[in-house]
Scaffold this motif. Structure first.
Motif, short mmCIF file in Angstrom:
data_model
loop_
_atom_site.label_atom_id
_atom_site.label_comp_id
_atom_site.label_asym_id
_atom_site.label_seq_id
_atom_site.Cartn_x
_atom_site.Cartn_y
_atom_site.Cartn_z
N TYR A 1 -14.88 -0.34 -13.38
CA TYR A 1 -13.55 -0.12 -13.97
C TYR A 1 -13.65 -0.26 -15.48
O TYR A 1 -13.80 -1.36 -16.01
CB TYR A 1 -12.58 -1.13 -13.37
CG TYR A 1 -11.27 -1.30 -14.10
CD1 TYR A 1 -10.55 -0.20 -14.56
CD2 TYR A 1 -10.73 -2.56 -14.32
CE1 TYR A 1 -9.36 -0.36 -15.23
CE2 TYR A 1 -9.53 -2.73 -14.98
CZ TYR A 1 -8.85 -1.63 -15.43
OH TYR A 1 -7.67 -1.79 -16.10
N ALA B 1 -6.23 1.00 -14.50
CA ALA B 1 -5.86 0.03 -13.47
C ALA B 1 -5.12 0.70 -12.32
O ALA B 1 -5.29 0.32 -11.16
CB ALA B 1 -5.02 -1.09 -14.08
N ALA B 2 -4.34 1.71 -12.62
CA ALA B 2 -3.58 2.42 -11.58
C ALA B 2 -4.50 3.06 -10.56
O ALA B 2 -4.14 3.21 -9.39
CB ALA B 2 -2.68 3.47 -12.22
N ASP B 3 -5.71 3.44 -10.98
CA ASP B 3 -6.67 4.07 -10.06
C ASP B 3 -7.22 3.09 -9.03
O ASP B 3 -7.85 3.49 -8.05
CB ASP B 3 -7.85 4.68 -10.85
CG ASP B 3 -7.40 5.79 -11.77
OD1 ASP B 3 -6.38 6.45 -11.48
OD2 ASP B 3 -8.08 6.01 -12.80
N LEU B 4 -6.97 1.79 -9.24
CA LEU B 4 -7.45 0.78 -8.31
C LEU B 4 -6.41 0.43 -7.24
O LEU B 4 -6.70 -0.30 -6.31
CB LEU B 4 -7.84 -0.50 -9.06
CG LEU B 4 -9.06 -0.37 -9.98
CD1 LEU B 4 -9.21 -1.62 -10.83
CD2 LEU B 4 -10.31 -0.13 -9.16
N ALA B 5 -5.20 0.98 -7.39
CA ALA B 5 -4.12 0.67 -6.44
C ALA B 5 -4.52 1.11 -5.04
O ALA B 5 -5.06 2.19 -4.83
CB ALA B 5 -2.84 1.36 -6.87
N GLY B 6 -4.26 0.27 -4.09
CA GLY B 6 -4.50 0.60 -2.69
C GLY B 6 -5.94 0.46 -2.24
O GLY B 6 -6.29 0.85 -1.13
N PRO C 1 -5.87 -5.39 -13.07
CA PRO C 1 -5.14 -4.86 -11.92
C PRO C 1 -4.60 -6.00 -11.05
O PRO C 1 -5.19 -7.06 -10.98
CB PRO C 1 -6.19 -4.03 -11.17
CG PRO C 1 -7.50 -4.51 -11.67
CD PRO C 1 -7.29 -5.09 -13.02
N GLN C 2 -3.47 -5.74 -10.41
CA GLN C 2 -2.83 -6.75 -9.57
C GLN C 2 -3.48 -6.81 -8.19
O GLN C 2 -3.76 -5.78 -7.59
CB GLN C 2 -1.34 -6.41 -9.40
CG GLN C 2 -0.57 -6.40 -10.71
CD GLN C 2 -0.54 -7.77 -11.37
OE1 GLN C 2 -0.37 -8.78 -10.71
NE2 GLN C 2 -0.74 -7.79 -12.67
N GLY C 3 -3.73 -8.01 -7.70
CA GLY C 3 -4.19 -8.20 -6.34
C GLY C 3 -5.65 -7.88 -6.08
O GLY C 3 -6.08 -7.88 -4.92
N ILE C 4 -6.43 -7.60 -7.11
CA ILE C 4 -7.84 -7.28 -6.92
C ILE C 4 -8.66 -8.19 -7.83
O ILE C 4 -8.36 -8.34 -9.01
CB ILE C 4 -8.14 -5.81 -7.28
CG1 ILE C 4 -7.35 -4.86 -6.40
CG2 ILE C 4 -9.63 -5.52 -7.15
CD1 ILE C 4 -7.48 -3.42 -6.80
#
Length: 171
Positions: free
Chosen positions: A107, A134-139, A159-162
């Motif tokens: 990242y 960071a948006a590319d890490l969502a999900g 990123p949130q939650g990772i």
């Protein structure tokens, strides 16, 4: 690379450059180029030759060419040491994970550090992908996935939650 190397490289390529030309090619200030050239003339790396009443030509001496070669060698040696160090740090991060790492997500920006990390991941026989935002890490499922970054500062968004490991902190 070193400013002195950059000036020596410019002079090797073309000795008809003005200080302003050298500054433009190297990204240095004209004043910085002036100081470096004076220093290199004193050290015998560059010779001054008058072209006319107002113009000077800067000529790389054999000693200057040898110094340029030494600086290039030093840079390559230092770069290789950083590559090895980065590879070891990545291997240590992977080995320290409680579960096996199936893939790595790098990242960050597409730069030299990313290229070094890709080589290190290949040497570890681990699949890798890259993302720049960071948006590319969502999900992303964090199971078996290791996210590595080398960024810091304002441009970096955690990123949130990772869990993300900054490899620079491991060097």
């Amino acid at each position: 690379m070193d400013s002195q190397y950059a000036v020596l490289d410019c002079l090797q390529r073309n000795n008809n450059l003005t200080q302003r030309d050298i500054a433009r090619y190297t990204g240095l200030s004209v004043g910085g180029v002036n100081l470096l050239l004076k220093k290199m003339v004193r050290k015998g790396l560059v010779k001054l030759e008058k072209v006319n009443g107002r113009s000077l030509r800067y000529i790389l001496t054999p000693q200057g060419l040898a110094e340029k070669t030494r600086l290039a060698y030093q840079y390559i040696q230092s770069s290789y040491q950083q590559i090895v160090k980065t590879g070891r740090a990545l291997a240590e991060v992977v080995a320290a994970r409680p579960e096996p790492v199936a893939r790595i997500i790098f990242y960050g920006p597409s730069d030299e550090v990313l290229e070094i990390l890709k080589i290190a991941a290949g040497n570890l026989h681990i699949q890798h992908t890259t993302v720049a935002a960071a948006a590319d890490l969502a999900g992303i499922d964090g199971h078996g996935t290791l996210v590595i970054t080398w960024q810091a500062g304002e441009e970096y968004q955690q990123p949130q939650g990772i869990e993300v490991v900054n490899i620079i902190n491991r060097l």
